[in-house]
Write a protein that holds these residues in place. Structure first.
Motif, PDB file in Angstrom:
ATOM      1  N   PHE A   1       0.825  -1.201   0.000  1.00  0.00           N
ATOM      2  CA  PHE A   1       0.000   0.000   0.000  1.00  0.00           C
ATOM      3  C   PHE A   1       0.863   1.257   0.000  1.00  0.00           C
ATOM      4  N   PHE A   2       1.969   1.217   0.736  1.00  0.00           N
ATOM      5  CA  PHE A   2       2.878   2.359   0.772  1.00  0.00           C
ATOM      6  C   PHE A   2       3.822   2.369  -0.439  1.00  0.00           C
ATOM      7  N   GLY A   3       4.317   1.192  -0.823  1.00  0.00           N
ATOM      8  CA  GLY A   3       5.362   1.137  -1.839  1.00  0.00           C
ATOM      9  C   GLY A   3       4.894   1.143  -3.277  1.00  0.00           C
ATOM     10  N   ALA A   4       3.839   0.386  -3.586  1.00  0.00           N
ATOM     11  CA  ALA A   4       3.421   0.218  -4.982  1.00  0.00           C
ATOM     12  C   ALA A   4       3.033   1.523  -5.680  1.00  0.00           C
ATOM     13  N   PRO A   5       2.277   2.421  -5.033  1.00  0.00           N
ATOM     14  CA  PRO A   5       1.935   3.660  -5.735  1.00  0.00           C
ATOM     15  C   PRO A   5       3.135   4.547  -6.011  1.00  0.00           C
ATOM     16  N   ILE A   6       4.139   4.469  -5.138  1.00  0.00           N
ATOM     17  CA  ILE A   6       5.369   5.220  -5.383  1.00  0.00           C
ATOM     18  C   ILE A   6       6.055   4.675  -6.628  1.00  0.00           C
ATOM     19  N   LEU A   7       6.154   3.347  -6.713  1.00  0.00           N
ATOM     20  CA  LEU A   7       6.782   2.740  -7.889  1.00  0.00           C
ATOM     21  C   LEU A   7       5.947   2.989  -9.141  1.00  0.00           C
ATOM     22  N   GLY A   8       4.621   2.942  -9.007  1.00  0.00           N
ATOM     23  CA  GLY A   8       3.753   3.180 -10.153  1.00  0.00           C
ATOM     24  C   GLY A   8       3.907   4.577 -10.717  1.00  0.00           C
ATOM     25  N   SER A   9       3.967   5.572  -9.826  1.00  0.00           N
ATOM     26  CA  SER A   9       4.139   6.954 -10.276  1.00  0.00           C
ATOM     27  C   SER A   9       5.536   7.172 -10.849  1.00  0.00           C
ATOM     28  N   LEU A  10       6.552   6.607 -10.194  1.00  0.00           N
ATOM     29  CA  LEU A  10       7.913   6.724 -10.720  1.00  0.00           C
ATOM     30  C   LEU A  10       8.052   6.044 -12.075  1.00  0.00           C
ATOM     31  N   ALA A  11       7.228   5.007 -12.318  1.00  0.00           N
ATOM     32  CA  ALA A  11       7.252   4.335 -13.618  1.00  0.00           C
ATOM     33  C   ALA A  11       6.754   5.260 -14.723  1.00  0.00           C
ATOM     34  N   ASP A  12       5.879   6.216 -14.374  1.00  0.00           N
ATOM     35  CA  ASP A  12       5.452   7.236 -15.339  1.00  0.00           C
ATOM     36  C   ASP A  12       6.550   8.265 -15.575  1.00  0.00           C
ATOM     37  N   GLN A  13       7.424   8.399 -14.594  1.00  0.00           N
ATOM     38  CA  GLN A  13       8.458   9.437 -14.653  1.00  0.00           C
ATOM     39  C   GLN A  13       9.789   8.900 -15.181  1.00  0.00           C
ATOM     40  N   LYS A  14      10.195   7.733 -14.702  1.00  0.00           N
ATOM     41  CA  LYS A  14      11.508   7.181 -15.044  1.00  0.00           C
ATOM     42  C   LYS A  14      11.437   6.094 -16.114  1.00  0.00           C
ATOM     43  N   GLY A  15      10.241   5.561 -16.359  1.00  0.00           N
ATOM     44  CA  GLY A  15      10.104   4.459 -17.311  1.00  0.00           C
ATOM     45  C   GLY A  15       9.782   3.163 -16.608  1.00  0.00           C
ATOM     46  N   ARG A  16       9.155   2.253 -17.365  1.00  0.00           N
ATOM     47  CA  ARG A  16       8.709   0.981 -16.770  1.00  0.00           C
ATOM     48  C   ARG A  16       9.886   0.073 -16.418  1.00  0.00           C
ATOM     49  N   LYS A  17      10.906   0.057 -17.275  1.00  0.00           N
ATOM     50  CA  LYS A  17      11.991  -0.919 -17.148  1.00  0.00           C
ATOM     51  C   LYS A  17      12.780  -0.748 -15.851  1.00  0.00           C
TER      52      LYS A  17
ATOM     53  N   ILE B   1      -5.620   0.791  -3.761  1.00  0.00           N
ATOM     54  CA  ILE B   1      -6.929   0.330  -3.299  1.00  0.00           C
ATOM     55  C   ILE B   1      -6.917  -1.186  -3.103  1.00  0.00           C
ATOM     56  N   SER B   2      -6.330  -1.900  -4.062  1.00  0.00           N
ATOM     57  CA  SER B   2      -6.260  -3.361  -3.962  1.00  0.00           C
ATOM     58  C   SER B   2      -5.406  -3.795  -2.778  1.00  0.00           C
ATOM     59  N   ALA B   3      -4.271  -3.088  -2.563  1.00  0.00           N
ATOM     60  CA  ALA B   3      -3.386  -3.439  -1.448  1.00  0.00           C
ATOM     61  C   ALA B   3      -4.089  -3.231  -0.115  1.00  0.00           C
ATOM     62  N   LEU B   4      -4.813  -2.113   0.025  1.00  0.00           N
ATOM     63  CA  LEU B   4      -5.566  -1.866   1.258  1.00  0.00           C
ATOM     64  C   LEU B   4      -6.644  -2.931   1.439  1.00  0.00           C
ATOM     65  N   ALA B   5      -7.280  -3.291   0.335  1.00  0.00           N
ATOM     66  CA  ALA B   5      -8.337  -4.305   0.385  1.00  0.00           C
ATOM     67  C   ALA B   5      -7.780  -5.678   0.731  1.00  0.00           C
ATOM     68  N   GLN B   6      -6.533  -5.947   0.379  1.00  0.00           N
ATOM     69  CA  GLN B   6      -5.904  -7.220   0.741  1.00  0.00           C
ATOM     70  C   GLN B   6      -5.468  -7.233   2.199  1.00  0.00           C
ATOM     71  N   ALA B   7      -5.221  -6.041   2.766  1.00  0.00           N
ATOM     72  CA  ALA B   7      -4.747  -5.959   4.146  1.00  0.00           C
ATOM     73  C   ALA B   7      -5.881  -6.070   5.158  1.00  0.00           C
ATOM     74  N   VAL B   8      -7.074  -5.641   4.778  1.00  0.00           N
ATOM     75  CA  VAL B   8      -8.211  -5.634   5.706  1.00  0.00           C
ATOM     76  C   VAL B   8      -8.685  -7.043   6.083  1.00  0.00           C
ATOM     77  N   PRO B   9      -8.929  -7.953   5.110  1.00  0.00           N
ATOM     78  CA  PRO B   9      -9.509  -9.263   5.453  1.00  0.00           C
ATOM     79  C   PRO B   9      -8.719 -10.098   6.450  1.00  0.00           C
ATOM     80  N   PRO B  10      -7.384 -10.238   6.313  1.00  0.00           N
ATOM     81  CA  PRO B  10      -6.709 -11.127   7.267  1.00  0.00           C
ATOM     82  C   PRO B  10      -6.747 -10.618   8.699  1.00  0.00           C
ATOM     83  N   ILE B  11      -6.763  -9.294   8.869  1.00  0.00           N
ATOM     84  CA  ILE B  11      -6.836  -8.749  10.227  1.00  0.00           C
ATOM     85  C   ILE B  11      -8.195  -9.056  10.842  1.00  0.00           C
TER      86      ILE B  11
END
Length: 413
Positions: free
Chosen positions: A66-82, A361-371
């Motif tokens: 939840f914390f890491g993926a959106p940072i990487l996703g946005s940086l992928a728009d800035q630095k490239g996917r590879k 959203i998906s990461a948050l949704a994956q974190a809620v059920p097991p708790i």
């Protein structure tokens, strides 16, 4: 065309590897934490205490994501996917290395740290989806996202099976709970080499995006500023909550009610993975040629909700194998079509950002059920499956009532 095929092939393997690792963990964690004899927790711990720890350990990965993926996703728009895909894969190697040390040392803290490291750098899916969007048209997007889903299914087939078998000392005497993760490290290293040699950069237009550690929270808030997308984001959230109530705690149900071993849990989830792969590889593609994603979702979501309670009826395990194909097929239709709708509602330059928000959203949704499930399982072992059905049914009601398929690019002012 050659660039597209090369990109899609590498993305397919990357997603497969990601889900292989998640699949391997499915049969191992219950045995590692719930078994009072062979697990790593003290024998004095009660079953309810063990399920609570199990729930929080499962939740640690998506919370970190939840914390890491959106940072990487946005940086992928800035630095490239590879570049960002490589960073994510290297994080996977380090995460599994720490997790292995936790198993070998019987150290619960290292298990948590390993999952957190892998989760924080685990932006593979969001970046892969962005790259797929880069090389797809609106007409081919659903089918290409279906390929990601097929890789998901294959990872779900092979991962649990490998995890169950390679951790079973009755098959080979030197197999331990750590053995399957040596394989994931080797495959992740191969994937790094493949991305370096065989993945052309798919991003054409780069954009500057501000990112910080709390981008995940900003994404949740921002999700509701996109007038038409907010409905689909809510639907995806509820669908993910529902399916993860099932996948994350059904192995506890199998362990508690039917006395499954980790090898048998692996076989069961591998069987389900076969049906997910069939749905996304053989059923989705012809359906997507005849029907729009919204039309497919209007049926597949409610059918999934109806299917969950049937898992609680059998008193003999053989009947479970007759019910789970329906769950796998309907879920196999839900995930790629939901992602395709969200992607189609965003313009080309914002694919990484929008899919990053979707990943938050998906990461948050994956974190809620097991708790939640960690608590309610102590009350009744059937409750997580009922929660799965309820969340999925609510997703369908919201989708039918509020979704209108209109293009949206700009935020509300």
């Amino acid at each position: 065309m050659k660039k597209k095929k090369s990109s899609i092939g590498t993305i397919f393997f990357t997603v497969f590897l990601d889900l292989l690792g998640l699949g391997i963990i499915i049969p191992i964690l219950p045995a590692l934490l719930l078994d009072p004899v062979h697990g790593i927790l003290p024998m004095t711990y009660s079953f309810s205490t063990r399920t609570l720890i199990y729930g929080f350990l499962i939740a640690s990965y998506p919370l970190a994501q939840f914390f890491g993926a959106p940072i990487l996703g946005s940086l992928a728009d800035q630095k490239g996917r590879k570049k960002l895909l490589l960073l994510s894969l290297i994080g996977t190697v380090f995460g599994y290395t720490i997790f292995i040390l936790g198993i070998l040392e019987g150290n619960l803290y290292l298990l948590f740290l390993g999952r957190i490291v892998d989760g924080f750098t685990g932006g593979n899916i969001a970046i892969a989806q962005s790259a797929i969007a880069d090389v797809s048209t609106k007409e081919t997007k659903s089918r290409n996202f279906g390929l990601i889903g097929m890789a998901f299914g294959l990872g779900f087939i092979i991962g649990p099976y490998i995890g169950g078998k390679l951790s079973d000392s009755t098959i080979v005497s030197w197999f331990t709970y750590a053995t399957p993760f040596y394989l994931t490290i080797m495959l992740a290293t191969i994937n790094v080499v493949l991305v370096i040699l065989n993945f052309p950069e798919t991003l054409v237009t780069k954009r500057i995006v501000k990112v910080n550690l709390f981008t995940g929270f900003s994404n949740i808030k921002k999700a509701f500023t996109f007038k038409e997308l907010r409905v689909m984001f809510l639907v995806v959230f509820l669908l993910t909550v529902g399916f993860n109530f099932f996948t994350q705690f059904f192995q506890v149900f199998l362990y508690g009610k039917f006395k499954f071993t980790q090898s048998q849990v692996g076989d069961f989830f591998a069987y389900m993975g076969i049906w997910i792969a069939i749905a996304q590889g053989a059923i989705l593609r012809p359906l997507s040629k005849k029907f729009k994603p919204a039309k497919i979702l209007s049926f597949s979501i409610v059918l999934l909700a109806i299917s969950f309670p049937f898992l609680l009826v059998p008193s003999e395990r053989v009947w479970l194998y007759l019910v789970v194909p329906f769950i796998a097929i309907f879920q196999g239709l839900n995930q790629p079509n939901g992602t395709a709708i969200i992607s189609n509602l965003a313009d080309a330059e914002r694919q990484g950002e929008i899919l990053g928000i979707n990943q938050s959203i998906s990461a948050l949704a994956q974190a809620v059920p097991p708790i939640i499930a960690g608590f309610v399982t102590a009350v009744n072992i059937n409750l997580p499956t009922w929660f799965a059905a309820g969340a999925t049914l609510l997703a369908w009601l919201i989708f039918k009532k509020f979704f209108k398929e209109e293009p949206i690019i700009e935020e509300d002012k």
